[in-house]
Design an enzyme around this catalytic site. Structure first.
Site, PDB file in Angstrom:
ATOM      1  N   CYS A  54       1.199  -0.920   0.243  1.00 28.28           N
ATOM      2  CA  CYS A  54      -0.365  -0.146   0.371  1.00 28.28           C
ATOM      3  C   CYS A  54       0.650   0.997   0.159  1.00 28.28           C
ATOM      4  O   CYS A  54       2.244   1.547   0.768  1.00 28.28           O
ATOM      5  CB  CYS A  54      -1.381   0.075   1.288  1.00 28.28           C
ATOM      6  SG  CYS A  54      -1.027   1.053   1.686  1.00 28.28           S
ATOM      7  N   GLY A  55       0.514   2.472  -1.394  1.00 28.16           N
ATOM      8  CA  GLY A  55       1.327   3.609  -1.585  1.00 28.16           C
ATOM      9  C   GLY A  55       0.977   3.777  -0.120  1.00 28.16           C
ATOM     10  O   GLY A  55       2.299   4.833   0.731  1.00 28.16           O
ATOM     11  N   HIS A  56      -0.294   4.250   0.425  1.00 24.63           N
ATOM     12  CA  HIS A  56      -0.284   5.581   1.298  1.00 24.63           C
ATOM     13  C   HIS A  56       0.245   4.861   2.655  1.00 24.63           C
ATOM     14  O   HIS A  56       0.809   5.545   4.008  1.00 24.63           O
ATOM     15  CB  HIS A  56      -1.865   6.086   1.543  1.00 24.63           C
ATOM     16  CG  HIS A  56      -2.561   6.103   0.625  1.00 24.63           C
ATOM     17  ND1 HIS A  56      -2.810   7.445   0.194  1.00 24.63           N
ATOM     18  CD2 HIS A  56      -3.982   5.639   0.400  1.00 24.63           C
ATOM     19  CE1 HIS A  56      -3.468   7.085  -1.407  1.00 24.63           C
ATOM     20  NE2 HIS A  56      -3.756   6.415  -1.485  1.00 24.63           N
ATOM     21  N   CYS A  57       0.801   3.256   3.068  1.00 27.15           N
ATOM     22  CA  CYS A  57       1.227   3.018   4.075  1.00 27.15           C
ATOM     23  C   CYS A  57       2.380   3.446   4.169  1.00 27.15           C
ATOM     24  O   CYS A  57       3.213   3.189   4.840  1.00 27.15           O
ATOM     25  CB  CYS A  57       1.036   1.259   4.294  1.00 27.15           C
ATOM     26  SG  CYS A  57      -1.011   0.939   4.935  1.00 27.15           S
TER      27      CYS A  57
END
Length: 495
Positions: A54-57
């Site tokens: 996950c990029g946001h993670c």
């Protein structure tokens, strides 16, 4: 020495559970066997459920670690932990994790959804607000200075009498604003040392104006909450993963968007010139800069129907008017044109900017007719025809799966002169009377001016029956009602 103490503390924490808890940058790494014991043995634990891909993670990870380290250095009882939801699926399912990252705060075993920001200071401010009094009691000027040095923003209230109406409004606001530190000073000597007066409310920050005083005569929870939100943000906020939640979750629902290229030097050229305009209207409208060079921001350009060669440019969006978009009459970007644009919006003289594709010459040649904004009303509101319309998005997976079925549906009714099967790219064509928020949305427009939305199985037989029966069994809906079916694919960007 501090690093040694942290290491010892973490080791002792692990031994308390019989097995050493693995940590990464002072963040506890939890698996199902350790999860319950950590939650039950600590009064305060913030847990991030994440996915490795996950990029946001990935964007959150360094800020989350920074917050964990700072809390550990303060010997705070608050612990930060993380769970790989792709590995610990039972835990993720139990806590109803739907997306990544999902943060849940456990306070003495009870779970609370995390609603703060994604910067280290925001995380810490939110956690301290949830675990302590609404406002920190400040007993000396030295303590006040330490507080302002340690935090990006601190809101001070100077109240010798904490039972006064003004003090109570301040404390009530402090109790509901989770992402900022509030402090209260009651000692008159300290108030004087801080060059304040009894009853003053002053926001201290590490950017732009270092001190801003609340100068309105009227004071209540809503007014102060809005003022704190406005003053704790930069005059022009740069859009990013970290600022998005504050931009869209804040009290200001009108946004002036500056589309600029850092590579072309637009930020240096325009930001300073436009700051005075942004400051004049900041209580009504939030000004946001968007770096159009970022790949992640291309979808925002698409949402506004903009091309790269239109940058630099400005747009306005009204979130509470179904995300209504507005475009200035002049292409030139300067303080005068932007101020005229904003004034026209608030004067009500601007018309919505609706996207529309050009009408293809062969729009009616195939069994499934192609609609755009310009021919929609003429085709769909023909009282001599029943018209089924699929509102789709080119990137939508559900829409792509529907294509062969919908094409066969068009072929099935091709010879019926009073039935039209049609589709419209709702991301490139906007209608003033119909707003679409999920894809695909399928609506049947009947000859008697009824609109029925299809929520059945996406099979040829089910769709055929729906058309043949005129949407029998489906409740008529207003033309502008929006679908919110869970099975529909939602737009992937806030904008």
């Amino acid at each position: 020495m501090r690093a040694v103490l942290l290491t010892v503390a973490i080791a002792l924490l692990g031994s308390a559970y019989g097995d050493e808890i693995p940590t990464e940058d002072n963040v506890l790494v939890l698996s199902k066997p350790l999860f319950d014991s950590v939650i039950s043995s600590n009064d305060y634990v913030l847990v991030e459920f994440y996915a490795p891909w996950c990029g946001h993670c990935k964007s959150l990870a360094p800020e989350y670690a920074k917050a964990a380290t700072k809390l550990a250095e303060e010997d705070s009882p608050i612990k930060l932990a993380k769970v790989d939801a792709t590995q610990e699926q039972d835990l993720a399912e139990y806590y109803k994790v739907k997306g990544y990252p999902t943060l849940i705060f456990f306070k003495k075993g009870s779970s609370i959804d995390y609603t703060g920001g994604r910067q280290a200071d925001d995380i810490i401010a939110w956690l301290k607000k949830k675990t302590g009094p609404p406002a920190v009691e400040v007993a000396s000027a030295e303590q006040a200075k330490e507080l302002t040095v340690a935090n990006l923003v601190v809101v001070f209230g100077f109240f010798p009498d904490q039972s006064s109406e003004r003090a109570l409004a301040f404390l009530n606001t402090a109790g509901v604003v989770d992402d900022q530190i509030f402090a209260i000073v009651s000692d008159e000597k300290v108030i004087e040392e801080m060059e304040a007066k009894a009853g003053d409310i002053v926001l201290y920050k590490k950017f732009e104006d270092p001190q801003v005083k609340y100068d309105a005569e009227e004071l209540n929870e809503d007014l102060l909450k809005n003022w704190v939100f406005m003053q704790s943000m930069p005059t022009i906020v740069e859009f990013s993963h970290e600022t998005a939640s504050k931009i869209f979750g804040g009290q200001i629902k009108y946004h002036l968007l500056l589309f600029l290229s850092k590579k072309d030097g637009h930020f240096e050229k325009y930001i300073d010139e436009l700051k005075p305009v942004a400051k004049n209207y900041r209580d009504k409208i939030m000004t946001v800069s968007i770096d159009t060079d970022e790949d992640d921001h291309q979808r925002i350009l698409e949402f506004f129907g903009m091309k790269k060669d239109e940058v630099p440019s400005v747009r306005l969006i009204a979130l509470e008017q179904d995300m209504a978009k507005y475009k200035p009459a002049a292409d030139e970007l300067n303080a005068n044109t932007v101020e005229e644009f904003v004034q026209s919006f608030f004067a009500g003289t601007l018309k919505q900017h609706l996207l529309s594709e050009s009408l293809p010459a062969d729009w009616a040649d195939k069994p499934v007719k192609v609609l755009v904004a310009s021919n929609f009303d003429e085709v769909v509101f023909d009282n001599e025809k029943t018209v089924l319309v699929e509102f789709y998005a080119p990137w939508c997976g559900h829409c792509k799966q529907l294509v062969p079925i919908y094409d066969k549906l068009g072929e099935h009714f091709e010879k019926d002169s009073d039935i039209v099967i049609a589709k419209i790219d709702a991301t490139a064509n906007e209608l003033e009377h119909t707003k679409i928020t999920s894809f695909p949305t399928i609506k049947l427009y009947t000859k008697d001016n009824q609109v029925r939305e299809y929520n059945g199985e996406r099979t040829l037989s089910a769709l055929t029956k729906f058309v043949e029966t005129g949407g029998e069994g489906a409740e008529p809906v207003p033309v502008d009602e929006e679908s919110d079916s869970d099975d529909h694919e939602q737009p992937r960007d806030e904008l």
